[in-house]
Motif scaffolding. Structure first.
Motif, short mmCIF file in Angstrom:
data_model
loop_
_atom_site.label_atom_id
_atom_site.label_comp_id
_atom_site.label_asym_id
_atom_site.label_seq_id
_atom_site.Cartn_x
_atom_site.Cartn_y
_atom_site.Cartn_z
N CYS A 1 0.89 -0.56 0.14
CA CYS A 1 0.14 0.04 0.02
C CYS A 1 1.01 1.02 -0.02
O CYS A 1 1.76 1.60 0.50
CB CYS A 1 -0.74 0.65 1.16
SG CYS A 1 -2.24 1.23 1.27
N CYS B 1 -1.14 2.53 5.94
CA CYS B 1 -1.05 1.52 5.96
C CYS B 1 -0.54 0.06 6.11
O CYS B 1 -0.21 -0.85 6.59
CB CYS B 1 -2.31 1.05 4.54
SG CYS B 1 -2.91 -0.32 4.74
N CYS C 1 -5.75 -0.49 -2.73
CA CYS C 1 -5.51 -0.99 -1.41
C CYS C 1 -7.37 -1.03 -0.50
O CYS C 1 -7.90 -0.36 -0.79
CB CYS C 1 -4.64 -0.66 0.16
SG CYS C 1 -5.14 -1.02 1.32
N CYS D 1 -8.55 0.58 2.05
CA CYS D 1 -7.91 1.09 2.05
C CYS D 1 -8.25 2.13 1.48
O CYS D 1 -8.25 3.66 2.31
CB CYS D 1 -7.17 1.66 3.54
SG CYS D 1 -5.22 1.96 2.51
ZN LIG Z 1 -3.67 0.21 2.83
#
Ligand SMILES: [Zn+2]
Length: 76
Positions: free
Chosen positions: A8, A13, A32, A34
């Protein structure tokens, strides 16, 4: 198929995963969980097998040479 180690791009993260896609472009556009983009950090399995074969061949050549020297010293 293309397989890559991805990380990422968000340093907080730092999720790492291995992904497989049909095209390089798909690898580059993977996201990702996130929401940040993923960056390719490596290519697994591509070079691992050929390298192992080269090492094995060198080991065999070395032991063959040693056997030849042993035979010579026995004769002398
Ligand atoms: Zn991430």
């Amino acid at each position: 198929m293309y397989m890559a180690r991805l990380v990422c791009s968000d340093s907080e993260c730092a999720e790492e995963l291995t992904a497989e896609t049909a095209t390089l472009r798909e690898l580059e556009t993977l996201m990702c969980e996130c929401g940040c983009g993923l960056e390719v950090i490596g290519w697994p399995d591509v070079a691992a097998e050929p390298l192992a074969e080269v090492v094995l061949l060198r080991v065999q050549a070395a032991s063959a040479g040693r056997r030849r020297r042993d035979a010579l010293s026995d004769a002398a």
